[in-house]
Scaffold this motif. Structure first.
Motif, PDB file in Angstrom:
ATOM      1  N   VAL A  76      17.570  44.457  39.271  1.00  0.00           N
ATOM      2  CA  VAL A  76      18.431  44.006  38.178  1.00  0.00           C
ATOM      3  C   VAL A  76      19.840  43.776  38.697  1.00  0.00           C
ATOM      4  O   VAL A  76      20.467  42.751  38.398  1.00  0.00           O
ATOM      5  N   ARG A  77      20.349  44.707  39.508  1.00  0.00           N
ATOM      6  CA  ARG A  77      21.710  44.549  40.058  1.00  0.00           C
ATOM      7  C   ARG A  77      21.796  43.327  40.951  1.00  0.00           C
ATOM      8  O   ARG A  77      22.792  42.591  40.909  1.00  0.00           O
ATOM      9  N   VAL A  78      20.781  43.081  41.764  1.00  0.00           N
ATOM     10  CA  VAL A  78      20.781  41.905  42.636  1.00  0.00           C
ATOM     11  C   VAL A  78      20.773  40.634  41.790  1.00  0.00           C
ATOM     12  O   VAL A  78      21.495  39.680  42.071  1.00  0.00           O
ATOM     13  N   GLY A  79      19.972  40.635  40.740  1.00  0.00           N
ATOM     14  CA  GLY A  79      19.925  39.476  39.850  1.00  0.00           C
ATOM     15  C   GLY A  79      21.258  39.235  39.164  1.00  0.00           C
ATOM     16  O   GLY A  79      21.698  38.092  39.025  1.00  0.00           O
ATOM     17  N   GLU A  80      21.902  40.306  38.717  1.00  0.00           N
ATOM     18  CA  GLU A  80      23.214  40.174  38.081  1.00  0.00           C
ATOM     19  C   GLU A  80      24.237  39.636  39.067  1.00  0.00           C
ATOM     20  O   GLU A  80      25.034  38.759  38.739  1.00  0.00           O
ATOM     21  N   ALA A  81      24.213  40.141  40.300  1.00  0.00           N
ATOM     22  CA  ALA A  81      25.157  39.673  41.319  1.00  0.00           C
ATOM     23  C   ALA A  81      24.943  38.195  41.604  1.00  0.00           C
ATOM     24  O   ALA A  81      25.904  37.432  41.737  1.00  0.00           O
ATOM     25  N   ALA A  82      23.703  37.778  41.682  1.00  0.00           N
ATOM     26  CA  ALA A  82      23.408  36.365  41.932  1.00  0.00           C
ATOM     27  C   ALA A  82      23.874  35.498  40.767  1.00  0.00           C
ATOM     28  O   ALA A  82      24.411  34.404  40.972  1.00  0.00           O
ATOM     29  N   ALA A  83      23.680  35.979  39.554  1.00  0.00           N
ATOM     30  CA  ALA A  83      24.116  35.215  38.380  1.00  0.00           C
ATOM     31  C   ALA A  83      25.639  35.076  38.347  1.00  0.00           C
ATOM     32  O   ALA A  83      26.165  33.989  38.076  1.00  0.00           O
ATOM     33  N   TRP A  84      26.337  36.178  38.649  1.00  0.00           N
ATOM     34  CA  TRP A  84      27.805  36.098  38.683  1.00  0.00           C
ATOM     35  C   TRP A  84      28.281  35.184  39.812  1.00  0.00           C
ATOM     36  O   TRP A  84      29.248  34.421  39.635  1.00  0.00           O
ATOM     37  N   ALA A  85      27.642  35.247  40.953  1.00  0.00           N
ATOM     38  CA  ALA A  85      28.027  34.368  42.069  1.00  0.00           C
ATOM     39  C   ALA A  85      27.833  32.910  41.682  1.00  0.00           C
ATOM     40  O   ALA A  85      28.683  32.058  41.969  1.00  0.00           O
ATOM     41  N   LYS A  86      26.721  32.610  41.019  1.00  0.00           N
ATOM     42  CA  LYS A  86      26.467  31.242  40.584  1.00  0.00           C
ATOM     43  C   LYS A  86      27.511  30.805  39.564  1.00  0.00           C
ATOM     44  O   LYS A  86      28.025  29.682  39.625  1.00  0.00           O
ATOM     45  N   LEU A  87      27.848  31.688  38.628  1.00  0.00           N
ATOM     46  CA  LEU A  87      28.852  31.369  37.623  1.00  0.00           C
ATOM     47  C   LEU A  87      30.210  31.124  38.277  1.00  0.00           C
ATOM     48  O   LEU A  87      30.902  30.147  37.950  1.00  0.00           O
ATOM     49  N   ARG A  88      30.585  31.996  39.219  1.00  0.00           N
ATOM     50  CA  ARG A  88      31.859  31.795  39.922  1.00  0.00           C
ATOM     51  C   ARG A  88      31.849  30.472  40.676  1.00  0.00           C
ATOM     52  O   ARG A  88      32.841  29.747  40.690  1.00  0.00           O
ATOM     53  N   TYR A  89      30.734  30.137  41.284  1.00  0.00           N
ATOM     54  CA  TYR A  89      30.620  28.865  42.005  1.00  0.00           C
ATOM     55  C   TYR A  89      30.789  27.700  41.038  1.00  0.00           C
ATOM     56  O   TYR A  89      31.526  26.750  41.311  1.00  0.00           O
ATOM     57  N   LEU A  90      30.118  27.766  39.901  1.00  0.00           N
ATOM     58  CA  LEU A  90      30.210  26.675  38.935  1.00  0.00           C
ATOM     59  C   LEU A  90      31.607  26.534  38.361  1.00  0.00           C
ATOM     60  O   LEU A  90      32.119  25.429  38.187  1.00  0.00           O
ATOM     61  N   ILE A  91      32.255  27.663  38.066  1.00  0.00           N
ATOM     62  CA  ILE A  91      33.623  27.610  37.552  1.00  0.00           C
ATOM     63  C   ILE A  91      34.559  27.078  38.633  1.00  0.00           C
ATOM     64  O   ILE A  91      35.410  26.229  38.380  1.00  0.00           O
ATOM     65  N   GLY A  92      34.369  27.551  39.853  1.00  0.00           N
ATOM     66  CA  GLY A  92      35.196  27.069  40.963  1.00  0.00           C
ATOM     67  C   GLY A  92      34.981  25.599  41.222  1.00  0.00           C
ATOM     68  O   GLY A  92      35.933  24.843  41.452  1.00  0.00           O
ATOM     69  N   ALA A  93      33.728  25.151  41.171  1.00  0.00           N
ATOM     70  CA  ALA A  93      33.432  23.726  41.403  1.00  0.00           C
ATOM     71  C   ALA A  93      34.034  22.885  40.277  1.00  0.00           C
ATOM     72  O   ALA A  93      34.558  21.801  40.532  1.00  0.00           O
ATOM     73  N   ALA A  94      34.025  23.371  39.029  1.00  0.00           N
ATOM     74  CA  ALA A  94      34.609  22.637  37.910  1.00  0.00           C
ATOM     75  C   ALA A  94      36.125  22.561  38.060  1.00  0.00           C
ATOM     76  O   ALA A  94      36.722  21.524  37.803  1.00  0.00           O
ATOM     77  N   ALA A  95      36.747  23.660  38.524  1.00  0.00           N
ATOM     78  CA  ALA A  95      38.196  23.668  38.680  1.00  0.00           C
ATOM     79  C   ALA A  95      38.636  22.731  39.796  1.00  0.00           C
ATOM     80  O   ALA A  95      39.632  22.050  39.694  1.00  0.00           O
ATOM     81  N   VAL A  96      37.835  22.657  40.892  1.00  0.00           N
ATOM     82  CA  VAL A  96      38.199  21.783  42.003  1.00  0.00           C
ATOM     83  C   VAL A  96      38.076  20.328  41.589  1.00  0.00           C
ATOM     84  O   VAL A  96      38.895  19.502  41.939  1.00  0.00           O
ATOM     85  N   GLY A  97      37.069  19.979  40.821  1.00  0.00           N
ATOM     86  CA  GLY A  97      36.839  18.601  40.437  1.00  0.00           C
ATOM     87  C   GLY A  97      37.647  18.167  39.224  1.00  0.00           C
ATOM     88  O   GLY A  97      37.686  17.000  38.878  1.00  0.00           O
ATOM     89  N   ASP A  98      38.362  19.097  38.581  1.00  0.00           N
ATOM     90  CA  ASP A  98      39.127  18.775  37.369  1.00  0.00           C
ATOM     91  C   ASP A  98      40.470  18.149  37.747  1.00  0.00           C
ATOM     92  O   ASP A  98      41.271  18.756  38.443  1.00  0.00           O
ATOM     93  N   PRO A  99      40.725  16.902  37.326  1.00  0.00           N
ATOM     94  CA  PRO A  99      41.979  16.237  37.718  1.00  0.00           C
ATOM     95  C   PRO A  99      43.192  16.735  36.959  1.00  0.00           C
ATOM     96  O   PRO A  99      44.307  16.323  37.248  1.00  0.00           O
ATOM     97  N   ALA A 100      43.054  17.598  35.984  1.00  0.00           N
ATOM     98  CA  ALA A 100      44.184  18.083  35.186  1.00  0.00           C
ATOM     99  C   ALA A 100      45.082  18.883  36.038  1.00  0.00           C
ATOM    100  O   ALA A 100      46.121  18.822  36.379  1.00  0.00           O
TER     101      ALA A 100
END
Length: 101
Positions: free
Chosen positions: A77-101
């Motif tokens: 469960v902890r490994v799954g949670e860590a993977a989910a948070w890592a994916k979320l951080r990646y997605l948020i980071g990727a959205a922030a990098v690609g955001d022209p604002a």
């Protein structure tokens, strides 16, 4: 469906009392498939099937097996949670990098 053998039912009841005395949440039951010559079902605290255990295993060994199952489940469960948070951080980071604002 045939009634379970009273001796086997008494054995299971006694085994579960021994597990309770060990402060284990594990429980055993007669296998639901009707073949209970030499194995018992190991169940979690909600009565869900986990595995088969030899009928001649000691309650101490079954309690240890159940504790190890719980540790593995919690680790997974902890490994799954860590993977989910890592994916979320990646997605948020990727959205922030690609955001022209």
């Amino acid at each position: 469906m045939a009634d379970p053998d009273p001796i086997s039912a008494l054995f299971v009841e006694s085994f579960n009392l021994d597990l309770a005395e060990l402060h284990s949440a594990a429980r055993v039951a007669l296998p639901s498939n009707g073949n209970h010559g030499d194995v018992l079902e190991l169940q979690d605290d909600e009565g869900n099937f986990l595995s088969f255990v030899p009928a001649d295993a000691s309650p101490e060994m079954v309690a240890i097996a159940y504790r190890l199952y719980g540790q593995g489940l919690n680790h997974g469960v902890r490994v799954g949670e860590a993977a989910a948070w890592a994916k979320l951080r990646y997605l948020i980071g990727a959205a922030a990098v690609g955001d022209p604002a």
